[in-house]
Design an enzyme around this catalytic site. Structure first.
Site, PDB file in Angstrom:
ATOM      1  N   ARG A  64      58.427  37.575  40.673  1.00 32.28           N
ATOM      2  CA  ARG A  64      59.784  38.031  40.173  1.00 32.28           C
ATOM      3  C   ARG A  64      60.081  38.329  41.705  1.00 32.28           C
ATOM      4  NH1 ARG A  64      59.209  43.559  39.719  1.00 32.28           N
ATOM      5  NH2 ARG A  64      57.684  44.227  38.753  1.00 32.28           N
TER       6      ARG A  64
ATOM      7  N   LYS B 182      46.351  41.196  35.200  1.00 31.44           N
ATOM      8  CA  LYS B 182      44.923  41.887  36.741  1.00 31.44           C
ATOM      9  C   LYS B 182      43.988  41.506  36.588  1.00 31.44           C
ATOM     10  CE  LYS B 182      47.828  45.755  38.140  1.00 31.44           C
ATOM     11  NZ  LYS B 182      49.058  46.498  37.254  1.00 31.44           N
TER      12      LYS B 182
ATOM     13  N   GLU C 120      38.617  49.449  39.087  1.00 32.40           N
ATOM     14  CA  GLU C 120      38.275  49.996  40.674  1.00 32.40           C
ATOM     15  C   GLU C 120      38.466  51.033  41.143  1.00 32.40           C
ATOM     16  OE1 GLU C 120      42.575  48.690  41.601  1.00 32.40           O
ATOM     17  OE2 GLU C 120      42.810  46.131  40.680  1.00 32.40           O
TER      18      GLU C 120
ATOM     19  N   HIS D 237      53.243  56.490  39.787  1.00 35.10           N
ATOM     20  CA  HIS D 237      52.263  55.415  40.613  1.00 35.10           C
ATOM     21  C   HIS D 237      53.739  54.214  40.237  1.00 35.10           C
ATOM     22  CE1 HIS D 237      48.307  56.874  40.700  1.00 35.10           C
ATOM     23  NE2 HIS D 237      48.808  57.013  38.285  1.00 35.10           N
TER      24      HIS D 237
HETATM   25  P1  ADP Z   1      58.640  46.809  41.478  1.00 34.19           P
HETATM   26  O1  ADP Z   1      57.289  46.583  41.916  1.00 34.19           O
HETATM   27  O2  ADP Z   1      59.648  45.630  41.435  1.00 34.19           O
HETATM   28  O3  ADP Z   1      59.136  48.272  41.812  1.00 34.19           O
HETATM   29  P2  ADP Z   1      58.180  48.566  38.969  1.00 34.19           P
HETATM   30  O4  ADP Z   1      57.294  48.765  38.547  1.00 34.19           O
HETATM   31  O5  ADP Z   1      59.884  49.264  39.674  1.00 34.19           O
HETATM   32  O6  ADP Z   1      59.272  47.148  39.718  1.00 34.19           O
HETATM   33  O7  ADP Z   1      59.393  47.750  37.828  1.00 34.19           O
HETATM   34  C1  ADP Z   1      60.400  47.232  37.873  1.00 34.19           C
HETATM   35  C2  ADP Z   1      60.757  47.092  36.695  1.00 34.19           C
HETATM   36  O8  ADP Z   1      60.199  46.604  35.667  1.00 34.19           O
HETATM   37  C3  ADP Z   1      61.213  48.608  35.425  1.00 34.19           C
HETATM   38  O9  ADP Z   1      62.518  48.371  34.904  1.00 34.19           O
HETATM   39  C4  ADP Z   1      60.391  48.338  35.168  1.00 34.19           C
HETATM   40  O10 ADP Z   1      59.893  49.280  34.011  1.00 34.19           O
HETATM   41  C5  ADP Z   1      59.447  46.920  34.400  1.00 34.19           C
HETATM   42  N1  ADP Z   1      58.597  46.584  34.460  1.00 34.19           N
HETATM   43  C6  ADP Z   1      57.685  46.594  35.199  1.00 34.19           C
HETATM   44  N2  ADP Z   1      56.222  46.018  34.908  1.00 34.19           N
HETATM   45  C7  ADP Z   1      56.361  46.181  33.369  1.00 34.19           C
HETATM   46  C8  ADP Z   1      55.374  45.722  32.500  1.00 34.19           C
HETATM   47  N3  ADP Z   1      54.324  45.207  32.904  1.00 34.19           N
HETATM   48  N4  ADP Z   1      56.081  45.631  31.176  1.00 34.19           N
HETATM   49  C9  ADP Z   1      57.732  45.903  30.979  1.00 34.19           C
HETATM   50  N5  ADP Z   1      58.536  46.805  32.041  1.00 34.19           N
HETATM   51  C10 ADP Z   1      57.719  46.642  33.199  1.00 34.19           C
HETATM   52  P1  ADP Z   2      51.419  48.496  38.261  1.00 32.89           P
HETATM   53  O1  ADP Z   2      52.134  47.264  37.843  1.00 32.89           O
HETATM   54  O2  ADP Z   2      51.739  49.386  36.896  1.00 32.89           O
HETATM   55  O3  ADP Z   2      52.599  48.506  39.578  1.00 32.89           O
HETATM   56  P2  ADP Z   2      49.465  48.269  40.504  1.00 32.89           P
HETATM   57  O4  ADP Z   2      48.600  47.583  40.593  1.00 32.89           O
HETATM   58  O5  ADP Z   2      51.009  47.523  41.410  1.00 32.89           O
HETATM   59  O6  ADP Z   2      50.326  48.492  39.226  1.00 32.89           O
HETATM   60  O7  ADP Z   2      49.603  50.228  41.022  1.00 32.89           O
HETATM   61  C1  ADP Z   2      50.510  50.673  41.092  1.00 32.89           C
HETATM   62  C2  ADP Z   2      50.052  52.125  42.302  1.00 32.89           C
HETATM   63  O8  ADP Z   2      49.650  52.675  41.388  1.00 32.89           O
HETATM   64  C3  ADP Z   2      49.528  51.291  43.355  1.00 32.89           C
HETATM   65  O9  ADP Z   2      50.993  51.406  44.342  1.00 32.89           O
HETATM   66  C4  ADP Z   2      49.180  52.873  44.236  1.00 32.89           C
HETATM   67  O10 ADP Z   2      49.987  54.456  44.328  1.00 32.89           O
HETATM   68  C5  ADP Z   2      48.309  53.209  42.595  1.00 32.89           C
HETATM   69  N1  ADP Z   2      47.078  52.753  42.533  1.00 32.89           N
HETATM   70  C6  ADP Z   2      46.822  51.232  42.016  1.00 32.89           C
HETATM   71  N2  ADP Z   2      46.046  50.949  42.059  1.00 32.89           N
HETATM   72  C7  ADP Z   2      45.239  52.325  42.766  1.00 32.89           C
HETATM   73  C8  ADP Z   2      43.272  51.783  44.008  1.00 32.89           C
HETATM   74  N3  ADP Z   2      42.483  51.384  43.055  1.00 32.89           N
HETATM   75  N4  ADP Z   2      43.393  53.146  44.344  1.00 32.89           N
HETATM   76  C9  ADP Z   2      44.917  53.852  44.690  1.00 32.89           C
HETATM   77  N5  ADP Z   2      45.648  54.114  44.010  1.00 32.89           N
HETATM   78  C10 ADP Z   2      46.261  52.480  43.086  1.00 32.89           C
END
Ligand code: ADP
Ligand code: ADP
Ligand code: MG
Length: 499
Positions: A292, A116, A200, A235
């Site tokens: 992906r 990130k 952030e 989240h």
């Molecule tokens: P999407 O953004 O596609 O909705 P999710 O956050 O729900 O994805 O994750 C999709 C799949 O990938 C889930 O099975 C989750 O456990 C897995 N996953 C996502 N990020 C990671 C990570 N950094 N390490 C391991 N598994 C991950």
């Molecule tokens: P991941 O890789 O686990 O999917 P993300 O950065 O995509 O992490 O964030 C997942 C969720 O967490 C977002 O959809 C939001 O709901 C919350 N989130 C992440 N960053 C922020 C932020 N700076 N402020 C508020 N909510 C956040």
């Protein structure tokens, strides 16, 4: 076009990809751990190859073993699905080195977007707006606290390697900073083996809006509009829809353009998603890129008519995109609900059990991307998502009614699921009037509604269970196991495994 592809995944996404491949006339090879010997993805494939590992999950994460199997079986390409090896840059590279096409982006894009802080740095250079905050690992805590004061509380501490909603800590005030930092670091180390934390600004009550992009190997890159994935717990998404009610044509075009810029900045090829947070004033900020196919990709397919899994395979085979940006027209409304084996009344804790009864909903505009059937074991070995229910309506109202009706006829017995919760969301005024953000489940949802629903449902479910039990008590489940490609090849595979 490829003749054979290997799908390095399990469950609904493996089946989804194999269906796409089959439509393209490609033979499909599944990989399965012993616990999945009778799983749907194993029996849906043309060929099924066993993989081994210390744990079932380890088997699906074993890049070398999977690549060897692809070579042995002359598969020209590997589709990684989501999760497992899908965002593993070395896997993409190892496929290339083995002259097997990885159906996804190159290792550079996975690497830079998988981190990130690196992604934020690159995005800022490319002129993509990022959430205010830092772009480097926090090392000096005093300095970090100073920066947090400048940004203004609340702030969010995040793991650079984060994913799946893990490694995030909201900090309300300075005196909580150190404890939260320690906790975030610990969680990141355990979950990702990398304890890099950055910060952030915490965007208050945002919407999670993401843009689907698709790029080919010939320099063409387009977007397929947005998905609204604001209904989340921990989240992590539970309900997604497309289009979003808060975007007009102008904002869609603006976010779409920025998403395409972001993809181009990392030399992206194949399907990907740029996630944004959209604040109350309609400012949008880059959150991360998922390199992906995403869990929620079907809602984009339904409003655009583009089969993303098929396009992924075609792009990997070297075909140029068959459409330009102007050709992408959205119509109607799609909603996806993830059918998790979790207990909504117990903080969405995963549940386990044996599926003793399963009835999928159907009808016009109702799609189930499933990975389970009756007799399957829901265990802690894998992600608790059993299936996805996706509906398409002429407009949002119709889609909600369809989802509500489909959820009513969706019956899963043997493990608790979030189905009653999903139904309650469909019936909630806030959701119907599109008055919701990422805090919906935590702050706005009335869990008391579920208690009332539970009583009715349990009675019904008990009746179904008794019926299913009587009907099946004398039947044994017999599942055919697919042939391995040929005897001599299996022998070679077995020999290989001994090394
Ligand atoms: P999407 O953004 O596609 O909705 P999710 O956050 O729900 O994805 O994750 C999709 C799949 O990938 C889930 O099975 C989750 O456990 C897995 N996953 C996502 N990020 C990671 C990570 N950094 N390490 C391991 N598994 C991950
Ligand atoms: P991941 O890789 O686990 O999917 P993300 O950065 O995509 O992490 O964030 C997942 C969720 O967490 C977002 O959809 C939001 O709901 C919350 N989130 C992440 N960053 C922020 C932020 N700076 N402020 C508020 N909510 C956040
Ligand atoms: Mg995310």
């Amino acid at each position: 076009m490829f003749k054979k592809i290997l799908v390095a995944n399990r469950g609904e996404i493996a089946i989804r990809v194999m269906n796409a491949a089959r439509e393209l006339g490609i033979e499909t090879y599944a990989v399965y751990h012993e616990v999945d010997k009778h799983s749907l993805h194993t029996i849906s494939a043309d060929y099924a190859l066993e993989i081994v590992g210390d744990t079932p999950k380890q088997a699906y994460l074993d890049a070398a073993q999977i690549i060897s199997l692809a070579i042995e079986n002359e598969c020209e390409a590997i589709h990684p699905g989501y999760g497992f090896l899908s965002e593993n840059a070395s896997f993409s590279k190892a496929c290339k080195d083995a002259e097997i096409k990885f159906i996804g982006p190159n290792e550079y894009a996975i690497e830079v977007m998988g981190n990130k802080t690196a992604a934020r740095e690159l995005m800022q250079k490319a002129g993509v707006p990022i959430v205010p905050g830092t772009k480097e690992r926090i090392t000096d805590l005093d300095l970090a606290k100073e920066i947090a004061n400048e940004i203004g509380y609340p702030i969010l501490l995040k793991a650079a390697a984060g994913g799946g909603g893990k490694g995030m800590r909201k900090v309300e005030k300075e005196s909580d900073f150190i404890d939260s930092y320690d906790a975030a670091q610990r969680e990141a180390r355990n979950a990702f083996g990398d304890d890099t934390i950055y910060m952030e600004k915490y965007i208050v009550n945002p919407k999670h809006i993401e843009i689907q992009v698709l790029a080919d190997e010939h320099g063409n890159c387009i977007h397929l509009a947005e998905r609204d994935c604001s209904i989340q717990r921990r989240h992590q998404k539970v309900i997604e829809e497309a289009p979003s009610t808060v975007l007009d044509e102008k904002l869609r075009a603006a976010m779409g353009k920025v998403a395409v810029d972001a993809a181009k900045a990392c030399q992206y090829v194949n399907a990907g998603t740029i996630e944004f947070l959209l604040d109350k004033d309609k400012n949008f900020y880059f959150l991360e890129m998922n390199t992906r196919l995403q869990v929620e990709h079907p809602v984009s397919e339904l409003i655009t008519g583009v089969d993303l899994a098929k396009e992924q395979i075609k792009v990997a085979a070297g075909y140029p995109l068959p459409f330009e940006q102007e050709d992408i027209v959205i119509s109607g409304h799609a909603i996806e609900a993830r059918i998790y084996a979790e207990d909504p009344l117990n903080n969405f804790m995963p549940d386990i059990g044996t599926i003793s009864y399963l009835r999928n909903p159907d009808g016009i505009g109702v799609r189930v991307d499933g990975g389970i059937e009756r007799g399957d074991e829901v265990s802690i070995n894998f992600d608790p998502m059993l299936a996805k229910l996706i509906v398409f309506g002429q407009d949002r109202e119709e889609a909600i009614e369809k989802m509500d009706a489909a959820l009513s006829s969706y019956k899963v017995v043997g493990s608790r699921t979030v189905i009653p919760f999903l139904k309650a969301v469909m019936q909630s005024d806030r959701f119907r009037n599109h008055y919701f953000d990422t805090g919906f489940i935590e702050s706005d949802f009335d869990f008391k509604v579920l208690d009332e629903m539970k009583e009715n449902d349990e009675e019904y479910v008990a009746a179904i269970a008794a019926f299913a039990y009587n009907k099946n008590k004398n039947k044994k489940k017999v599942t055919p196991v697919n042939p391995t490609p040929s005897d001599w090849k299996s022998k070679r595979l077995n020999n290989m495994r001994e090394f």
